[in-house]
Design a protein around this motif. Structure first.
Motif, PDB file in Angstrom:
ATOM      1  N   ARG A 113      19.220  -3.057   4.557  1.00 32.63           N
ATOM      2  CA  ARG A 113      20.435  -3.696   5.078  1.00 32.63           C
ATOM      3  C   ARG A 113      21.440  -2.640   5.574  1.00 32.63           C
ATOM      4  O   ARG A 113      22.102  -2.822   6.601  1.00 32.63           O
ATOM      5  CB  ARG A 113      21.059  -4.586   4.006  1.00 32.63           C
ATOM      6  N   ILE A 114      21.534  -1.539   4.840  1.00 35.72           N
ATOM      7  CA  ILE A 114      22.410  -0.451   5.284  1.00 35.72           C
ATOM      8  C   ILE A 114      21.918   0.107   6.618  1.00 35.72           C
ATOM      9  O   ILE A 114      22.707   0.420   7.513  1.00 35.72           O
ATOM     10  CB  ILE A 114      22.471   0.650   4.206  1.00 35.72           C
ATOM     11  N   GLY A 115      20.589   0.222   6.768  1.00 36.87           N
ATOM     12  CA  GLY A 115      20.026   0.708   8.023  1.00 36.87           C
ATOM     13  C   GLY A 115      20.370  -0.180   9.191  1.00 36.87           C
ATOM     14  O   GLY A 115      20.688   0.299  10.296  1.00 36.87           O
ATOM     15  N   VAL A 116      20.324  -1.498   8.978  1.00 37.47           N
ATOM     16  CA  VAL A 116      20.695  -2.442  10.040  1.00 37.47           C
ATOM     17  C   VAL A 116      22.146  -2.221  10.459  1.00 37.47           C
ATOM     18  O   VAL A 116      22.474  -2.191  11.655  1.00 37.47           O
ATOM     19  CB  VAL A 116      20.467  -3.893   9.558  1.00 37.47           C
ATOM     20  N   GLY A 172      25.715   2.208  15.863  1.00 40.75           N
ATOM     21  CA  GLY A 172      25.338   3.318  16.720  1.00 40.75           C
ATOM     22  C   GLY A 172      25.089   4.624  16.005  1.00 40.75           C
ATOM     23  O   GLY A 172      24.895   5.652  16.647  1.00 40.75           O
ATOM     24  N   ARG A 173      25.086   4.611  14.658  1.00 44.04           N
ATOM     25  CA  ARG A 173      24.837   5.833  13.901  1.00 44.04           C
ATOM     26  C   ARG A 173      23.352   6.175  13.846  1.00 44.04           C
ATOM     27  O   ARG A 173      22.979   7.333  13.693  1.00 44.04           O
ATOM     28  CB  ARG A 173      25.380   5.696  12.470  1.00 44.04           C
ATOM     29  N   LEU A 174      22.500   5.144  13.916  1.00 41.33           N
ATOM     30  CA  LEU A 174      21.054   5.318  13.957  1.00 41.33           C
ATOM     31  C   LEU A 174      20.508   4.558  15.150  1.00 41.33           C
ATOM     32  O   LEU A 174      21.085   3.561  15.590  1.00 41.33           O
ATOM     33  CB  LEU A 174      20.399   4.793  12.670  1.00 41.33           C
ATOM     34  N   GLU A 175      19.365   5.018  15.675  1.00 40.82           N
ATOM     35  CA  GLU A 175      18.764   4.342  16.823  1.00 40.82           C
ATOM     36  C   GLU A 175      17.969   3.116  16.406  1.00 40.82           C
ATOM     37  O   GLU A 175      17.809   2.180  17.183  1.00 40.82           O
ATOM     38  CB  GLU A 175      17.877   5.321  17.598  1.00 40.82           C
ATOM     39  N   ASP A 176      17.448   3.119  15.181  1.00 43.49           N
ATOM     40  CA  ASP A 176      16.633   2.020  14.693  1.00 43.49           C
ATOM     41  C   ASP A 176      16.945   1.821  13.210  1.00 43.49           C
ATOM     42  O   ASP A 176      17.145   2.807  12.488  1.00 43.49           O
ATOM     43  CB  ASP A 176      15.137   2.338  14.878  1.00 43.49           C
ATOM     44  N   PRO A 177      16.988   0.576  12.728  1.00 45.69           N
ATOM     45  CA  PRO A 177      17.291   0.371  11.305  1.00 45.69           C
ATOM     46  C   PRO A 177      16.361   1.122  10.359  1.00 45.69           C
ATOM     47  O   PRO A 177      16.790   1.612   9.308  1.00 45.69           O
ATOM     48  CB  PRO A 177      17.164  -1.148  11.145  1.00 45.69           C
ATOM     49  N   ASP A 178      15.072   1.221  10.739  1.00 45.50           N
ATOM     50  CA  ASP A 178      14.126   1.904   9.849  1.00 45.50           C
ATOM     51  C   ASP A 178      14.323   3.413   9.811  1.00 45.50           C
ATOM     52  O   ASP A 178      13.700   4.097   8.987  1.00 45.50           O
ATOM     53  CB  ASP A 178      12.687   1.587  10.275  1.00 45.50           C
ATOM     54  N   ASP A 179      15.191   3.945  10.678  1.00 43.72           N
ATOM     55  CA  ASP A 179      15.496   5.377  10.616  1.00 43.72           C
ATOM     56  C   ASP A 179      16.142   5.752   9.292  1.00 43.72           C
ATOM     57  O   ASP A 179      16.145   6.919   8.899  1.00 43.72           O
ATOM     58  CB  ASP A 179      16.434   5.775  11.762  1.00 43.72           C
ATOM     59  N   VAL A 180      16.689   4.760   8.594  1.00 40.94           N
ATOM     60  CA  VAL A 180      17.332   5.029   7.311  1.00 40.94           C
ATOM     61  C   VAL A 180      16.357   5.657   6.326  1.00 40.94           C
ATOM     62  O   VAL A 180      16.760   6.446   5.456  1.00 40.94           O
ATOM     63  CB  VAL A 180      17.924   3.711   6.741  1.00 40.94           C
ATOM     64  N   PHE A 181      15.059   5.372   6.482  1.00 39.44           N
ATOM     65  CA  PHE A 181      14.068   5.878   5.537  1.00 39.44           C
ATOM     66  C   PHE A 181      13.685   7.329   5.819  1.00 39.44           C
ATOM     67  O   PHE A 181      12.861   7.902   5.093  1.00 39.44           O
ATOM     68  CB  PHE A 181      12.836   4.975   5.542  1.00 39.44           C
ATOM     69  N   PHE A 182      14.279   7.918   6.863  1.00 36.44           N
ATOM     70  CA  PHE A 182      14.013   9.323   7.176  1.00 36.44           C
ATOM     71  C   PHE A 182      15.229  10.205   6.875  1.00 36.44           C
ATOM     72  O   PHE A 182      15.360  11.306   7.395  1.00 36.44           O
ATOM     73  CB  PHE A 182      13.557   9.458   8.631  1.00 36.44           C
ATOM     74  N   VAL A 196       0.873  -1.169   0.000  1.00 35.67           N
ATOM     75  CA  VAL A 196       0.000   0.000   0.000  1.00 35.67           C
ATOM     76  C   VAL A 196       0.915   1.225   0.000  1.00 35.67           C
ATOM     77  O   VAL A 196       1.941   1.238   0.674  1.00 35.67           O
ATOM     78  CB  VAL A 196      -0.912  -0.003   1.237  1.00 35.67           C
ATOM     79  N   ALA A 197       0.561   2.257  -0.769  1.00 37.98           N
ATOM     80  CA  ALA A 197       1.415   3.443  -0.922  1.00 37.98           C
ATOM     81  C   ALA A 197       2.781   3.040  -1.448  1.00 37.98           C
ATOM     82  O   ALA A 197       3.815   3.517  -1.001  1.00 37.98           O
ATOM     83  CB  ALA A 197       1.541   4.193   0.404  1.00 37.98           C
ATOM     84  N   GLU A 198       2.797   2.181  -2.466  1.00 38.04           N
ATOM     85  CA  GLU A 198       4.024   1.513  -2.887  1.00 38.04           C
ATOM     86  C   GLU A 198       5.017   2.410  -3.603  1.00 38.04           C
ATOM     87  O   GLU A 198       6.195   2.046  -3.736  1.00 38.04           O
ATOM     88  CB  GLU A 198       3.681   0.317  -3.778  1.00 38.04           C
ATOM     89  N   ILE A 199       4.611   3.596  -4.072  1.00 32.70           N
ATOM     90  CA  ILE A 199       5.602   4.465  -4.693  1.00 32.70           C
ATOM     91  C   ILE A 199       6.537   5.073  -3.651  1.00 32.70           C
ATOM     92  O   ILE A 199       7.564   5.651  -4.001  1.00 32.70           O
ATOM     93  CB  ILE A 199       4.953   5.581  -5.538  1.00 32.70           C
ATOM     94  N   ASP A 200       6.179   4.941  -2.366  1.00 35.36           N
ATOM     95  CA  ASP A 200       7.032   5.424  -1.281  1.00 35.36           C
ATOM     96  C   ASP A 200       8.000   4.316  -0.893  1.00 35.36           C
ATOM     97  O   ASP A 200       7.609   3.309  -0.293  1.00 35.36           O
ATOM     98  CB  ASP A 200       6.163   5.829  -0.091  1.00 35.36           C
ATOM     99  N   LEU A 201       9.279   4.488  -1.202  1.00 35.83           N
ATOM    100  CA  LEU A 201      10.273   3.482  -0.862  1.00 35.83           C
ATOM    101  C   LEU A 201      10.320   3.205   0.635  1.00 35.83           C
ATOM    102  O   LEU A 201      10.689   2.113   1.066  1.00 35.83           O
ATOM    103  CB  LEU A 201      11.652   3.932  -1.375  1.00 35.83           C
ATOM    104  N   GLY A 202       9.912   4.175   1.438  1.00 37.05           N
ATOM    105  CA  GLY A 202       9.943   3.995   2.885  1.00 37.05           C
ATOM    106  C   GLY A 202       8.851   3.101   3.434  1.00 37.05           C
ATOM    107  O   GLY A 202       8.895   2.723   4.608  1.00 37.05           O
TER     108      GLY A 202
END
Length: 867
Positions: A684-687, A693-703, A583-589
């Protein structure tokens, strides 16, 4: 008296930095004083006073926390607890002292100032209490106490719930000297109805402004152009002559302009003229209802009016897009420019006209609006893709500020020629018409190339891997537009048939030809999911599991490989082919279905609620295909009566329509496949960044965007940046209204347009999308994930994309605010024979779940009973 533990502070000591101590209203007043504005003097009873008075006395800090008996705490109980709490001696003494410094028995206004009030995202206007003309220290203390209790009024609690605000809230109280007002009221520095900036709107009445704010009087109403001082509109409130002179109106507009510049955003201002005609500013808060003006990738002349078109909304996406999703569309836009022969200097910058507002994607449509070629092409494209937008653009064509530019015809023709050459459109269309099988082979070859596009090795640096993702997206783009001409050829031949059979064929008959189209990836996906449901229905235990278990829990079991084999293996097989969708698939996030299949488990449960004896979606699709083939034969017979050649041409045209029009969904499917591959690599880069320790959560990469990700290994303060963007994204998820078109001065053309046809009460008019009539119970759904649509219900949605379409198999009909006759929702609705009306402005606001509505898909009308 200015320490953080003080219970009383002078207004002159306050600022936005002390929001937690004094609340939004008081902090704004402090900032106004610091900026030199004329504000009545006074003081603030801080949140420390509220906390000291209520410490240990509230049943719970929030009604949802529950009371001592385990039940919910009602707001009335919280108000009673606050009122029953004694005023601490230290607080009372400090308030008496501060009031005495204002003078002896001075009339004051006592106003609530909550810590979540008068903020950019939520104004809280009128949610807590205000008391005017309070005289005497004892009365001031009583008013402060009642203001504290108003933090827990039913309306304030409900407002916070709708805004998603909870937690440890506290209330400060502002005490200000009253202005002996001759006239007072409200000033908006931008028009709150049309959205137009630099157009002040004044509501005024004799005496105190509270009557205007509360709506107990009919005020004088004035609209003035801020830049020129020209009064554009004036109407009296009916209480005698105007209470303001023209010069006072202009003085107000000038004051509003200065306040807006000081705060950097349009303001909702309360003001008063005293009996010496001195203008006082008593309050200012942001106007939170305005849609922000889109910001272009590259600035243009600030004095030139621009028209911005919401691309994400036209793509069926009402919700906001994540920062990395926006960055991805920039890259895709650069790819389209490269195909057309106009590559940007940097791929990640995107097209010059790319713009963003409210985390939605816009494009500067001004060149098309001011071009003869653009005016010829854009309305025709929008008429079938997003019909309401075509109407809005038509309004812009009549606006002299968007007059056609000299020489625009030559520029437009040259641009179109570049696009046709870059996409090889004439050649692709001709080849598809001659050999449809070659077009289908080209589709599969393009899909294979995207899937085979190499990415960087896992041992490469983060920057190198991000560059490889950008290259994947950029290289994939040319493959998509080069497939469009094949589908367009299919629809073009349908238009040819319409001309050849003029007077012998109806629009409904041609629509029948489009039923049950082959080679449509979206309907293939939906029917494959239906086929899985049929297999699962045969297993009673699995059917029961789907009917009773939470979809999120089923998704977790799937990821653990712990579902019953028939369900585990069936879902795995489906996701192998379709897992890149969402759903909302054009959003890579946005998570792909292979990341989180919870939505699919919910859809399967809905399929199993269908009556087994009723016609299945597969049967409806097959029946639609048979009806289409029968209609082809009928129309060919009609044409032959007017000549063998005409009959042969009509036969050729309709056969090509059936063979090629289904490819309409394929270009987007190719891009979604590339986006899914890119998302997996970036995940994978987010993980890795989170592990480092560069990000608090892997999904932060999408922000983050691509440039920020390249520097992620060394960039400071990424978590703070992500937190800020997450908060903005979460706020935008609650936004209900997104304009199709917005001008650079903030005006929403739809808001100022006069409807050409006013529908009767209980009637909405849109565009016909799928013929047929149906009456059923409406189900308004703004997000399909987790939504429950009962069989036969009328789906009412703001917009849809392919991720919504599995719900169509159980829907009795479709009503959609966006779209045209060839939008995703319309195409799929026709495939399944579901009556549908699209482009229905205001549908999700005027229709509520549970209403019985009738949908006439041929007339484009939606009706419901009114009392």
């Amino acid at each position: 008296m200015t320490t953080t533990t003080s219970v009383v502070l002078d207004l002159s000591d306050l600022s936005g930095a002390r929001l937690a101590d004094v609340g939004g209203k008081a902090a704004n007043l402090g900032d106004l004083l610091a900026a030199g504005f004329r504000v009545p003097d006074g003081f603030c009873v801080t949140t420390a006073a509220y906390r000291s008075a209520t410490a240990g006395r509230l049943p719970a800090l929030h009604p949802a926390d529950g009371g001592a008996d385990g039940g919910p705490v009602r707001p009335a109980a919280l108000r009673a607890a606050v009122l029953a709490a004694p005023m601490p001696r230290a607080v009372a003494d400090a308030v008496r002292d501060a009031y005495a410094r204002l003078g002896s028995d001075v009339p004051v206004a006592v106003r609530s100032s909550a810590t979540a009030e008068d903020l950019p995202g939520a104004s809280f206007a009128g949610q807590q209490d205000t008391y005017l003309n309070v005289v005497g220290a004892d009365q001031v203390l009583d008013a402060v106490h009642r203001c504290w209790a108003s933090l827990w009024t039913d309306r304030a609690v409900a407002y916070r719930a709708t805004q998603g605000i909870d937690g440890d809230l506290a209330l400060a109280v502002v005490v200000q000297r009253m202005v002996d007002a001759r006239a007072a009221g409200v000033l908006f520095t931008a028009d709150p109805i049309t959205g137009r900036r630099r157009q002040a709107v004044v509501d005024a009445a004799p005496g105190l402004g509270e009557a205007v704010v509360s709506g107990t009087v009919d005020p004088d109403h004035v609209v003035v152009d801020t830049a020129t001082g020209r009064i554009r509109q004036r109407s009296t409130g009916g209480a005698g002559p105007f209470c303001l002179s023209d010069d006072q109106v202009r003085e107000l507009a000038a004051l509003g302009d200065r306040v807006e510049r000081a705060f950097g955003a349009p303001q909702d201002i309360e003001w008063a003229f005293d009996h010496s005609n001195t203008l006082w500013l008593t309050q200012s808060r942001p106007i939170t209802t305005l849609f922000p003006v889109p910001v272009r990738a590259r600035p243009v002349d600030p004095d030139g009016l621009r028209a911005y078109f919401c691309v994400s909304l036209a793509q069926g996406l009402h919700r906001p897009i994540t920062p990395l999703g926006i960055a991805t569309v920039r890259v895709i836009g650069s790819g389209f420019l490269a195909v057309a022969g106009y590559p940007p200097a940097r791929i990640t910058d995107g097209p010059a006209g790319f713009a963003v507002a409210a985390e939605r994607i816009f494009v500067d449509a001004t060149p098309a609006v001011r071009s003869r070629v653009g005016r010829a092409i854009a309305p025709r494209m929008l008429a079938v893709m997003e019909a309401r937008s075509a109407v809005v653009f038509g309004q812009l064509f009549d606006d002299p500020r968007f007059a056609v530019l000299p020489g625009s015809g030559r520029v437009g023709v040259r641009t179109v020629a570049h696009v046709l050459a870059g996409t090889r459109a004439p050649l692709v269309a001709a080849r598809a018409l001659i050999r449809p099988a070659a077009a289908h082979r080209s589709v599969q070859a393009s899909l294979a190339r995207i899937q085979a596009q190499p990415l960087a090795d896992s041992g490469a640096s983060v920057a190198e891997r991000v560059d490889a993702v950008v290259e994947l997206l950029h290289r994939s783009v040319p493959l998509a537009p080069r497939l469009l001409p094949a589908a367009a050829a299919g629809f073009a031949t349908l238009g040819l048939v319409w001309r050849l059979l003029r007077g012998q064929v109806t629009a409904g008959e041609l629509e029948t030809v489009l039923r049950g189209l082959p080679h449509n990836v979206t309907t293939e996906m939906d029917l494959e999911l239906w086929d899985l449901a049929v297999r699962l229905r045969a297993d009673g235990a699995v059917a029961e599991l789907l009917a009773t278990a939470d979809p999120a829990a089923l998704a977790a079991r799937y990821r653990a490989g712990a579902l019953p084999p028939v369900l585990q293996q069936g879902m795995a097989a489906f996701l192998r082919r379709w897992g890149q969708r969402a759903v909302a698939e054009i959003d890579l996030g946005m998570p792909r279905w292979r990341d989180d299949p919870a939505h699919l488990f919910g859809v399967l449960a809905g399929y199993l609620r269908l009556d087994p004896a009723a016609a299945t979606p597969e049967q409806r699709f097959t029946a639609g295909a048979r009806e289409a083939e029968a209609m082809v034969r009928t129309l060919v017979d009609r044409a032959r009566r007017r000549g063998r050649i005409r009959g042969a041409v009509v036969s050729f045209g309709l056969r090509r329509t059936r063979e090629l029009a289904g490819l309409r969904e394929m270009p987007k499917f190719l891009m979604i496949t590339a986006i899914a591959r890119a998302r997996a690599e970036l995940g994978r880069i987010g993980v890795e960044l989170a592990a480092a320790g560069r990000l608090e959560d892997p999904d932060d990469v999408f922000f983050l965007d691509f440039d920020e990700l390249r520097r992620a290994s060394t960039a400071p303060d990424l978590p703070a940046l992500v937190a800020q963007r997450r908060a903005r994204y979460e706020r935008e998820l609650t936004r209900r209204h997104v304009p199709r078109v917005v001008l650079s001065d903030g005006t929403e053309p739809e808001a100022v347009a006069t409807p050409s046809v006013r529908p009767e009460p209980g009637t909405l008019i849109g565009s016909p999308a799928s013929a047929g009539t149906v009456t059923g119970i409406a189900r308004v759904i703004t997000d399909p994930v987790g939504a429950r649509l009962e069989p036969g219900e009328i789906l009412v949605a703001p917009s849809t994309d392919p991720g919504w379409t599995p719900l169509f198999l159980t829907a009795g009909g479709l009503v959609m605010e966006m779209g045209g006759s060839n939008s995703h929702g319309a195409v799929v609705a026709r495939e399944y024979g579901i009556p549908a009306v699209v482009g229905v402005s205001g549908a999700t606001e005027q229709i509520t779940s549970g209403m019985q509505v009738s949908v006439d898909g041929a007339a484009g009308v939606v009706r419901w009973a009114t009392r």
